[in-house]
Design an enzyme around this catalytic site. Structure first.
Site, PDB file in Angstrom:
ATOM      1  N   ASP A  33       0.823  -1.218   0.000  1.00 42.58           N
ATOM      2  CA  ASP A  33       0.000   0.000   0.000  1.00 42.58           C
ATOM      3  C   ASP A  33       0.855   1.266   0.000  1.00 42.58           C
ATOM      4  OD1 ASP A  33      -2.101  -1.616   0.048  1.00 42.58           O
ATOM      5  OD2 ASP A  33      -2.829  -1.075   2.052  1.00 42.58           O
ATOM      6  N   GLU A  35       3.804   1.784  -1.107  1.00 44.11           N
ATOM      7  CA  GLU A  35       4.456   2.015  -2.389  1.00 44.11           C
ATOM      8  C   GLU A  35       3.431   2.546  -3.402  1.00 44.11           C
ATOM      9  OE1 GLU A  35       7.410   2.179  -3.056  1.00 44.11           O
ATOM     10  OE2 GLU A  35       7.578   1.990  -5.225  1.00 44.11           O
ATOM     11  N   TYR A  36       2.236   1.979  -3.356  1.00 42.53           N
ATOM     12  CA  TYR A  36       1.159   2.447  -4.231  1.00 42.53           C
ATOM     13  C   TYR A  36       0.891   3.934  -3.967  1.00 42.53           C
ATOM     14  CZ  TYR A  36      -3.582   2.755  -6.203  1.00 42.53           C
ATOM     15  OH  TYR A  36      -4.691   3.120  -6.927  1.00 42.53           O
ATOM     16  N   ASP A  37       0.773   4.272  -2.705  1.00 45.62           N
ATOM     17  CA  ASP A  37       0.510   5.671  -2.340  1.00 45.62           C
ATOM     18  C   ASP A  37       1.636   6.579  -2.827  1.00 45.62           C
ATOM     19  OD1 ASP A  37      -1.774   4.847  -1.140  1.00 45.62           O
ATOM     20  OD2 ASP A  37      -0.959   4.848   0.901  1.00 45.62           O
ATOM     21  N   SER A  82     -34.552  -6.146 -18.195  1.00 45.83           N
ATOM     22  CA  SER A  82     -34.364  -6.997 -17.016  1.00 45.83           C
ATOM     23  C   SER A  82     -34.625  -8.440 -17.417  1.00 45.83           C
ATOM     24  CB  SER A  82     -35.286  -6.551 -15.900  1.00 45.83           C
ATOM     25  OG  SER A  82     -36.582  -6.380 -16.418  1.00 45.83           O
ATOM     26  N   GLU A 115     -24.055 -18.132 -14.918  1.00 47.96           N
ATOM     27  CA  GLU A 115     -23.274 -17.215 -14.075  1.00 47.96           C
ATOM     28  C   GLU A 115     -24.087 -16.834 -12.839  1.00 47.96           C
ATOM     29  OE1 GLU A 115     -22.776 -14.752 -17.432  1.00 47.96           O
ATOM     30  OE2 GLU A 115     -24.461 -13.434 -16.996  1.00 47.96           O
ATOM     31  N   LYS A 117     -26.175 -14.528 -10.293  1.00 49.87           N
ATOM     32  CA  LYS A 117     -26.963 -13.298 -10.416  1.00 49.87           C
ATOM     33  C   LYS A 117     -26.549 -12.391  -9.266  1.00 49.87           C
ATOM     34  CE  LYS A 117     -31.339 -11.195 -11.310  1.00 49.87           C
ATOM     35  NZ  LYS A 117     -30.975 -10.030 -10.516  1.00 49.87           N
ATOM     36  N   ASP A 119     -26.371  -9.376  -6.727  1.00 48.51           N
ATOM     37  CA  ASP A 119     -27.407  -8.565  -6.091  1.00 48.51           C
ATOM     38  C   ASP A 119     -26.857  -7.148  -5.933  1.00 48.51           C
ATOM     39  OD1 ASP A 119     -29.818  -8.016  -5.030  1.00 48.51           O
ATOM     40  OD2 ASP A 119     -29.462  -8.984  -3.100  1.00 48.51           O
ATOM     41  N   ARG A 138     -28.960   1.802 -14.902  1.00 45.91           N
ATOM     42  CA  ARG A 138     -29.957   1.208 -15.781  1.00 45.91           C
ATOM     43  C   ARG A 138     -31.197   2.091 -15.895  1.00 45.91           C
ATOM     44  NH1 ARG A 138     -33.991  -2.955 -16.684  1.00 45.91           N
ATOM     45  NH2 ARG A 138     -35.055  -2.482 -14.750  1.00 45.91           N
ATOM     46  N   GLU A 175     -22.750  -5.282 -13.054  1.00 43.29           N
ATOM     47  CA  GLU A 175     -23.367  -4.851 -11.794  1.00 43.29           C
ATOM     48  C   GLU A 175     -22.331  -4.199 -10.881  1.00 43.29           C
ATOM     49  OE1 GLU A 175     -26.610  -6.216  -9.968  1.00 43.29           O
ATOM     50  OE2 GLU A 175     -27.382  -6.243 -12.023  1.00 43.29           O
ATOM     51  N   TYR A 225     -18.710  -6.178 -11.495  1.00 40.49           N
ATOM     52  CA  TYR A 225     -18.525  -7.367 -12.329  1.00 40.49           C
ATOM     53  C   TYR A 225     -19.303  -7.203 -13.625  1.00 40.49           C
ATOM     54  CZ  TYR A 225     -16.304  -9.810  -8.509  1.00 40.49           C
ATOM     55  OH  TYR A 225     -15.430 -10.171  -7.532  1.00 40.49           O
ATOM     56  N   LYS A 292     -28.066 -18.148 -19.854  1.00 43.94           N
ATOM     57  CA  LYS A 292     -28.206 -17.481 -21.147  1.00 43.94           C
ATOM     58  C   LYS A 292     -27.881 -18.473 -22.254  1.00 43.94           C
ATOM     59  CE  LYS A 292     -26.861 -13.067 -19.108  1.00 43.94           C
ATOM     60  NZ  LYS A 292     -25.825 -12.071 -18.856  1.00 43.94           N
ATOM     61  N   LYS A 316     -33.898 -17.904  -9.211  1.00 44.81           N
ATOM     62  CA  LYS A 316     -33.677 -17.264  -7.909  1.00 44.81           C
ATOM     63  C   LYS A 316     -33.618 -18.289  -6.776  1.00 44.81           C
ATOM     64  CE  LYS A 316     -34.151 -12.731  -8.716  1.00 44.81           C
ATOM     65  NZ  LYS A 316     -35.140 -12.056  -7.956  1.00 44.81           N
ATOM     66  N   CYS A 414     -38.031 -12.975  37.046  1.00 41.59           N
ATOM     67  CA  CYS A 414     -37.545 -13.995  36.119  1.00 41.59           C
ATOM     68  C   CYS A 414     -38.690 -14.923  35.702  1.00 41.59           C
ATOM     69  CB  CYS A 414     -36.438 -14.802  36.803  1.00 41.59           C
ATOM     70  SG  CYS A 414     -35.894 -16.229  35.854  1.00 41.59           S
ATOM     71  N   CYS A 417     -38.032 -18.497  37.469  1.00 41.09           N
ATOM     72  CA  CYS A 417     -38.043 -18.782  38.903  1.00 41.09           C
ATOM     73  C   CYS A 417     -38.713 -17.689  39.724  1.00 41.09           C
ATOM     74  CB  CYS A 417     -36.622 -19.009  39.411  1.00 41.09           C
ATOM     75  SG  CYS A 417     -35.647 -17.499  39.455  1.00 41.09           S
ATOM     76  N   CYS A 432     -31.521 -12.356  35.816  1.00 38.20           N
ATOM     77  CA  CYS A 432     -32.206 -12.894  36.986  1.00 38.20           C
ATOM     78  C   CYS A 432     -31.220 -12.863  38.151  1.00 38.20           C
ATOM     79  CB  CYS A 432     -32.651 -14.319  36.685  1.00 38.20           C
ATOM     80  SG  CYS A 432     -33.049 -15.279  38.141  1.00 38.20           S
ATOM     81  N   CYS A 438     -32.040 -20.675  40.205  1.00 39.75           N
ATOM     82  CA  CYS A 438     -32.990 -20.574  39.087  1.00 39.75           C
ATOM     83  C   CYS A 438     -32.799 -21.788  38.173  1.00 39.75           C
ATOM     84  CB  CYS A 438     -32.731 -19.271  38.329  1.00 39.75           C
ATOM     85  SG  CYS A 438     -33.566 -19.156  36.746  1.00 39.75           S
TER      86      CYS A 438
HETATM   87  C1  9MJ Z   1     -26.889 -10.089 -12.922  1.00 44.28           C
HETATM   88  N1  9MJ Z   1     -27.706  -9.256 -12.308  1.00 44.28           N
HETATM   89  O1  9MJ Z   1     -25.998 -10.654 -12.328  1.00 44.28           O
HETATM   90  C2  9MJ Z   1     -27.745 -10.133 -16.314  1.00 44.28           C
HETATM   91  N2  9MJ Z   1     -27.064 -10.314 -14.324  1.00 44.28           N
HETATM   92  O2  9MJ Z   1     -28.209 -10.140 -18.676  1.00 44.28           O
HETATM   93  C3  9MJ Z   1     -26.369 -11.194 -15.083  1.00 44.28           C
HETATM   94  N3  9MJ Z   1     -27.911  -9.659 -15.104  1.00 44.28           N
HETATM   95  C4  9MJ Z   1     -28.469  -9.661 -17.471  1.00 44.28           C
HETATM   96  N4  9MJ Z   1     -26.799 -11.076 -16.335  1.00 44.28           N
HETATM   97  C5  9MJ Z   1     -29.062  -9.500 -19.524  1.00 44.28           C
HETATM   98  N5  9MJ Z   1     -25.414 -12.041 -14.628  1.00 44.28           N
HETATM   99  C6  9MJ Z   1     -29.836  -8.650 -18.830  1.00 44.28           C
HETATM  100  C7  9MJ Z   1     -29.455  -8.747 -17.488  1.00 44.28           C
END
Ligand code: 9MJ
Length: 682
Positions: A33, A35-37, A82, A115, A117, A119, A138, A175, A225, A292, A316, A414, A417, A432, A438
């Site tokens: 770190d 060195e990066y700084d 979506s 892959e 999903k 959140d 989005r 995401e 990602y 997909k 899901k 209590c 008891c 208690c 008790c």
């Molecule tokens: C998520 N939320 O991880 C898509 N997504 O592909 C992944 N969403 C997506 N793909 C097409 N892994 C529309 C949304």
């Protein structure tokens, strides 16, 4: 201007961005770190002296932009649709059937790219000639908001694609999310400041991405990602989704390692199960898997229905959070008499099981969340931890609202008891006042006495203890060793006990006689005396009589024993009931005086180690035992006195602290090596 200054700036930029890539994308840092700084500061100084040198992709431009007044709307050239959801295997099978029928290939097995999903929040990143030019949320799928300045602060997002001949235009979709460990740290910091905490990593990521001031976003450590692309011009494209993912990965865009391909419904369901098993250990939250159709020509042929692609679906996992109603708040009495408030919930299906209770910890927690009887609440169940109340929907409270919940007013006595309940100054817990008179405390005390890390009486479980106490066979741990009370005849008369199991239990009780003093002290369940303190006390005093005779000054000589612990020890041994039980245990030969595992010997003598995360082969207890057997000490937190931190998967803030303090970090292999070879450092 000198060419060498320009060259130096370019070299610094390349080095810093490479360090970002290794740290944030590959998770394999190669630069300390400090060195990066230093490199970043050097670049900042150069750019300050020569402003004409600043390029838009310079790492110095990731922060430092002035706050925007508002986010500008951005129209998506290709809508960001979506995904439709599937919740059951039948819905996945129906999806696959629709795909095969629409492609006219009913008899075929379709190949899918699969892959996690994520959140998080979907965003689009636009690269022109390899340079990041704009990023947007989005939004409603057609129009999003320009959050470029905030996205620039995310170190995992490359400002320049790593490609000799990048596409003239490339729109990457993915995401933005917050890793679980960054979320925990953010909330811990907020709590320490007395600020509001975020409910989950998704909300924290959303709140951070939509900050008007990018300097705030920069402090939040967001991750990204990629999961696909939108527009692509001026470059040949792979012909499968998996190929696209590999391609963008080669340009240093972060794509997740858990992606794969799968054949047919069976392959999809296998992947779903595999990913589900990984889920608790992943560094980020996911709420399902995405399937997909892999070939882009097939995707094109399938097209879109309404607002979602026909070629993809999100499968899901059962929800981890649900809404329900608090029907009552009751208190449970624990080993040391602590009254733990528990919310009794209207039964609700969460994360695959029906939940009816959630712990509320103590009065402070009730106050902080302001939970009242009758409230509508969000409950969460994660893994196999006890369900908890995340938040109250105060807007759903009736008028007038229910009264605030006050544990002490509700439970002046209590529930087990009937003795008065007290809350000591400076303590969160109400308890208690009846001690071992008790029955609830008796049961818990006995359970603790017999537990694996105390007297280790195999087979003496909760159900048996309930019966032993309820039938008056046993009142104290010493009674276990009294053949008049506990024998084959009395035991065999209990529910779920036969002669054989009674004999086994008697054997286990007999085998527990003569445990070392450290275990025995731990087993007594003296408040504030945990396993480590018990060992330290045993080592220091060598005999129970010496410990019982110790005054405060003598107790304070023991490592980690302060006035509170010393006071608790003195109070315990001053109690006539406790002294009587100890005398009975002495007659039974329950413990053996003497100093365990002579200190000052062993390869780790005098060394303090801290364990964090999950090690690949050793359990925590095993690692601890090995270290202690080698004369080392295992501490709970990292400080300047820590010699080594042993870190496994999902290591948390202890690892961060170790790095910050410059403490040597070992993995399991290095620990085993150390145990075998000894410690070379002085
Ligand atoms: C998520 N939320 O991880 C898509 N997504 O592909 C992944 N969403 C997506 N793909 C097409 N892994 C529309 C949304």
């Amino acid at each position: 201007m000198h060419a060498d200054v320009r060259e130096r700036a370019a070299a610094l930029r390349a080095r810093i961005e490479d360090a970002n890539y290794r740290y944030y994308v590959l998770d394999d840092p190669d630069l300390p770190d400090a060195e990066y700084d230093r490199l970043l500061r050097e670049l900042q100084d150069l750019e300050a002296a020569h402003p004409e040198l600043v390029t838009p992709d310079s790492p110095t431009q990731r922060v430092g932009v002035t706050p925007a007044g508002e986010f500008m709307p951005v129209e998506h050239a290709i809508p960001m649709l979506s995904l439709n959801n599937a919740f059951t295997e039948a819905e996945v099978a129906a999806f696959d059937r629709r795909v095969r029928e629409a492609l006219g290939r009913e008899q075929d097995t379709i190949e899918y790219a699969v892959e996690p999903k994520f959140d998080g929040l979907a965003v689009s990143l636009v690269y022109q000639d390899g340079l990041f030019v704009r990023g947007a949320t989005r939004g409603d799928g057609y129009t999003g908001e320009d959050v470029s300045a905030n996205l620039r602060t995310i170190r995992a997002i490359p400002m320049r694609l790593a490609a000799d001949r990048p596409p003239a235009l490339l729109e990457v979709r993915g995401e933005v999310l917050m890793l679980k460990r960054d979320f925990e740290r953010l909330n811990a910091e907020a709590l320490a400041r007395g600020d509001k905490t975020f409910v989950n990593p998704r909300n924290a990521a959303a709140g951070s991405l939509r900050q008007l001031d990018p300097r705030v976003t920069a402090q939040r450590r967001l991750s990204f990602y990629a999961y696909g692309i939108g527009r692509c011009e001026g470059a040949p494209m792979p012909d499968t989704h998996a190929g696209i993912m590999d391609w963008i990965e080669s340009m240093h865009l972060p794509v997740c390692a858990q992606r794969a391909t799968a054949l047919g419904v069976a392959g999809l369901l296998d992947y779903f199960a595999w990913l589900g098993a990984l889920r608790p250990g992943l560094p980020f939250d996911i709420d399902g898997a995405v399937y997909k159709v892999n070939r882009l020509a097939d995707q094109h042929a399938l097209g879109y229905v309404a607002r979602a692609p026909r070629f993809a679906i999100a499968h899901k996992y059962p929800a981890q959070e649900a809404l329900t109603v608090v029907e009552a708040i009751e208190a449970q009495v624990g080993r040391t008499g602590t009254l733990t408030p528990v919310a009794r919930l209207r039964p609700v299906f969460v994360g695959g099981v029906t939940v009816t209770n959630a712990t509320l910890h103590n009065q402070d927690e009730i106050d902080r969340k302001d939970v009242r009887v009758g409230d509508t609440v969000i409950v969460r169940r994660a893994g196999d931890v006890i369900p908890e109340v995340v938040r109250v929907l105060t807007e759903r409270r009736g008028d007038p609202p229910p009264p605030r919940f006050d544990l002490l007013r509700q439970y002046p006595t209590c529930p087990e008891c009937g003795a008065p309940v007290i809350r000591l100054e400076g303590e969160a817990a109400a308890r208690c006042s009846n001690g071992l008179a008790c029955p609830a405390q008796r049961k818990q005390a006995l359970w603790h006495f017999a537990s694996r890390r105390a007297m280790d009486i195999d087979g003496l479980g909760e159900k048996l203890i309930d019966q032993l106490i309820d039938r008056g066979l046993v009142a104290t741990p010493a009674d276990l060793y009294d053949p008049e009370r506990v024998n084959v005849a009395t035991l065999a008369g209990l529910d779920r006990m036969a002669e054989k199991s009674a004999e086994n239990l008697l054997t286990a009780i007999a085998a527990s006689r003569g445990r070392d003093l450290g275990r025995f002290l731990h087993a007594l369940g003296i408040r504030h005396v945990g396993e480590q303190t018990a060992k330290d006390l045993a080592r220091h005093f060598g005999s129970l009589d010496a410990l019982m005779a110790a005054d405060e000054t003598a107790l304070l000589q023991v490592p980690d024993v302060g006035p509170v612990v010393a006071g608790s020890i003195r109070a315990f041994f001053a109690e006539p009931h406790n002294r009587a039980v100890i005398e009975a245990l002495r007659r039974a030969g329950a413990w053996r005086d003497g100093t365990p595992a002579a200190p000052g010997t062993g390869v780790l003598a005098g060394r303090t180690l801290v364990l964090t995360g999950t090690l690949p082969t050793l359990t925590r207890d095993q690692a601890k035992a090995r270290i202690e057997a080698a004369g080392g000490k295992v501490a709970g937190s990292v400080s300047g006195k820590t010699d080594y931190v042993v870190a496994g998967a999902e290591a948390g803030s202890k690892l961060d602290k170790a790095i910050a303090l410059g403490v040597t970090v070992l993995d399991e292999a290095a620990l085993l090596n150390l145990l075998e070879q000894g410690d070379p450092s002085p």
